[in-house]
Design a protein around this motif. Structure first.
Motif: not given
Length: 793
Positions: A35, A438-441, A443, A445, A465
């Motif tokens: 990440d 990338n902090w996916e949880d 969404n 950056e 996002n």
């Protein structure tokens, strides 16, 4: 639970504003390495150099010991150095971890391809063994059979006549684990479990006392790895195995908050404590976790130096006497700091996300770990001398296979592990290293850009996002003065709270393109050596500054394949000639003047002797390579200067004179010097008394001394006296060289003696020095040297 926090961080509890009780202080989690991607910086460059180094290593040569020991034909010969003199295969395990970490961090397909090949070949070895075992320990099966039968002969570096075989196979265990955790290799996971089942069977007939005896030999972090297997499988039998492999000689004093580390081999102990903490994480044992914290506090706040490292000649020295840190060329070992950072990472979420752990992590990461890799070719460092005007030695891919090469090739693959952390509703920014998260949880950056430490500003771009709310926790470092930190959001000063654990917290709904500017004013501070002596290092913020002092006689700058090639054997500049700052201690920071320019540099004035009268330029230590350097500066007033010079000169003259006539030497009872000289013994033990390591025996012990130019003609012996009758015969290549008799002296008295080598052995390039006990007792030998002259300076 008792927790002893240093007062250095107390101000963070009260800084700026009263704490907002709504601030999220819940335990954090770490991001996956995949990440976080590094952007251009010195860390990114070191990562690139490490990839080149990893690719320069031949997997088949690293695999050769494993194939040999499983009865299969190696495709090529083993590498030299530690890889074919008893610790065969240990770098192969480190290589698995390094490839796994680098693949996770960069996505480099070649790393994955090499890793998969290594695993497939090791699987062939495990299948050929037929019992789950895979390892490169030379003749290891004999030792394992003896141990299973209950015959255990253990010492610091030896177990049943093998060089730290448990430590060796721990690297294989850890490599298989990391190939599964970081690279998702299912075969590695299966192999790891099968190999752990082999260990369960090996010790199934041993009682706890026998296992504790076995753990007297260095065994790495086996308890940690077995605990990891328990979590991977969900089977508590592996957690029970981890507890059995936890060494109580170290654990029990830590539980009682007793520091009994002086004289102990430092990096033998740190992985044990990592294991205690890992076990505590799984079974909730706050006592073991508290013991781990006590160890961390003890080492960080009483046994470490400015660069974050610890130990001299690999051992913890007395807390009130750091003189050998200044005089020895074998300063802090990189492996120690590698493991201390691993322990720090584990303790941080356990003890309230406290930024004091990040302060130490940052200090050690920049000033020791980053400084231990050559930025031009990826060469790795074992010892980092603090001796003024000395230098470091770098590894080469074809010659050097020390423990610090193993941990060294791992380090760049995990530079990104601690930059960020998170909870469900918070993002923690811990380190100021250019990177993309990338902090996916969420969404989201996050892009971090900075020229830190050349500038004191850090820029974050938040790119969700869609609009999202979370708390941004920006570390408030201990090196920033109370009230000096500033945060701007989209160009405007932002209000923030300071949390109890040391973070400036900004809570808002974030939009794509939001800009955060963090201002971290830095200043010059000094750090005195822990023993209170007049030796000081300069820091700018968290960065240790040092001066280049010359490039003459950098003997062995790039190591050969010899067992002691990792030590900088070039001329030692006398301590009387080191630069001394003539000023009061309170005025030291004012002696530095910042230079103009884009990169950090300072001028240091007020130096003695005359050769330094024009001053020296100080740079971040991690930017100084292939040069002699100075980190710790002696300080004296004009009145004190002459007395200090005279005292140092008297102490140093004898030391330098002895070194000049020394061909080879062994520090008795010290793990690495003894193993590097192929120690053999029966009925022998090591000890530590009056700040000296020693070895004694009821039967014999021996070392292989090197005499390459055939100039060695005398043996120098340094040993303790004795009030009881003790005697020993000294032999060279089984020829008698003389006898030492003791009776009636003071046990604390240090004696020295020079003995001629038998004439018949003077033309030999290898001399087997042997102490043969008489009447079941022998001298406590501290040091043996091979000399060119019959002198005791």
């Amino acid at each position: 639970m008792k927790m002893k926090y240093t007062t250095l961080f107390i101000f963070l509890f009260f800084a700026l504003n009263s704490c907002d009780k709504t601030v999220d202080n819940s335990p954090v989690e770490y991001f996956n390495l995949s990440d976080v991607k590094l952007l251009d910086s010195e860390f990114k460059n070191a990562q690139k150099q490490d990839i080149v180094y990893l690719m320069a290593l031949d997997p088949d040569r690293l695999l050769a010991p494993f194939l040999r020991e499983s009865g299969l034909e190696p495709k090529v010969e083993s590498y030299p150095n530690w890889e074919n003199t008893g610790l065969d295969g240990h770098i192969g395990g480190h290589y698995l971890t390094a490839l796994s970490l680098m693949y996770a961090s960069t996505g480099d397909a070649e790393m994955k391809e090499r890793l998969d090949y290594m695993i497939s070949e090791l699987k062939r070895c495990q299948d050929a063994n037929g019992n789950g075992y895979v390892g490169g320990v030379p003749g290891g099966q004999t030792a394992w059979d003896e141990i299973k039968s209950g015959e255990i002969r253990a010492g610091g570096f030896s177990l049943n006549g093998k060089w730290v075989p448990l430590y060796n196979i721990h690297k294989t265990y850890a490599g298989l684990r990391d190939a599964w955790i970081y690279a998702g290799n299912e075969t590695a996971k299966t192999m790891l479990i099968d190999m752990t089942d082999w260990m369960l069977d090996l010790v199934s007939g041993l009682n706890n006392e026998q296992i504790q005896t076995m753990l007297e030999s260095e065994h790495g972090g086996l308890n940690e790895t077995f605990a990891d297997v328990a979590e991977i499988t969900g089977n508590d039998k592996y957690l029970d195995l981890a507890k059995k492999f936890s060494h109580h000689e170290i654990l029990d004093p830590l539980i009682e908050h007793h520091d009994e580390l002086t004289g102990k081999h430092a990096n033998t102990q740190i992985p044990k404590v990592i294991g205690y903490q890992r076990i505590a994480e799984l079974d909730g044992d706050s006592v073991w976790s508290d013991a781990s914290l006590f160890f961390w506090n003890t080492v960080v706040n009483g046994r470490s130096i400015a660069i974050g490292g610890n130990s001299v000649r690999e051992h913890f020295h007395p807390k009130d006497d750091f003189s050998e840190m200044i005089s020895s060329v074998e300063g802090p070992e990189t492996c120690n700091s590698y493991n201390m950072l691993k322990l720090t990472k584990m303790l941080y979420p356990t003890f309230g996300n406290n930024s004091k752990f990040i302060d130490y992590y940052e200090k050690t990461l920049y000033n020791h770990i980053l400084a231990s890799i050559n930025p031009d070719n990826g060469g790795l460092v074992y010892f980092t001398p603090m001796r003024p005007n000395h230098y470091r030695v770098y590894s080469q891919p074809e010659t050097s296979f020390w423990c610090c090469v193993g941990s060294g090739i791992e380090n760049p693959g995990k530079y990104g592990e601690m930059i960020y952390a998170h909870t469900d509703q918070s993002l923690y920014v811990n380190l100021f290293i250019p990177s993309v998260l990338n902090w996916e949880d969420k969404n989201t950056e996050v892009v971090m850009e900075t020229q830190f430490p050349d500038e004191d500003k850090v820029y974050l771009t938040i790119n969700p996002n869609e609009k999202t709310e979370f708390e941004l926790h920006l570390r408030y470092p201990s090196w920033v003065e109370n009230g000096a930190l500033n945060v701007l959001v989209n160009g405007k000063e932002a209000k923030f709270q300071v949390s109890e654990n040391g973070y400036a917290v900004v809570k808002r709904e974030w939009e794509k393109g939001d800009k955060v500017e963090l201002v971290l004013p830095m200043k010059i501070t000094t750090e005195q050596l822990e023993d209170g002596s007049n030796n000081y290092a300069f820091n700018y913020g968290p960065i240790v500054l040092a001066a280049k002092t010359g490039t003459e006689d950098l003997k062995g700058l790039y190591a050969d394949a010899s067992r002691m090639g990792h030590v900088a054997h070039g001329k030692m500049i006398p301590l009387k000639d080191r630069p001394v700052i003539v000023a009061s201690a309170d005025n030291l920071p004012s002696m530095l003047e910042k230079e103009s320019g884009n990169q950090l540099a300072f001028q240091l004035k007020g130096l003695y002797p005359e050769q330094y009268q024009d001053g020296l330029e100080l740079l971040p230590f991690y930017r100084i390579h292939e040069s002699r350097y100075n980190i710790y500066w002696s300080q004296a007033s004009k009145e004190e200067l002459n007395d200090m010079i005279r005292e140092v000169e008297q102490e140093e003259q004898a030391r330098i004179a002895l070194e000049e006539i020394t061909v080879d030497k062994v520090g008795c009872g010290e793990q690495q010097p003894e193993s590097d000289h192929f120690v053999k013994f029966e009925g022998s033990r090591t000890g530590y008394a009056n700040d000296y390591h020693y070895r004694e025996t009821r039967r014999f012990f021996s070392y292989n001394l090197k005499n390459p130019d055939k100039t060695g003609r005398f043996l120098y012996l340094k040993y303790f006296d004795s009030q009881y009758p003790r005697s020993a015969e000294i032999l060279v290549n089984n020829k008698s060289a003389g006898t030492i008799e003791l009776n009636g002296g003071d046990e604390d008295t240090i004696l020295e003696k020079v003995i001629p080598i038998p004439d018949s052995e003077l033309t030999k390039q290898e001399l087997i020095f042997k102490v043969q006990a008489s009447d079941q007792s022998s001298i406590r030998l501290i040091e043996v040297r091979l000399l060119t002259k019959n002198e005791i300076p």
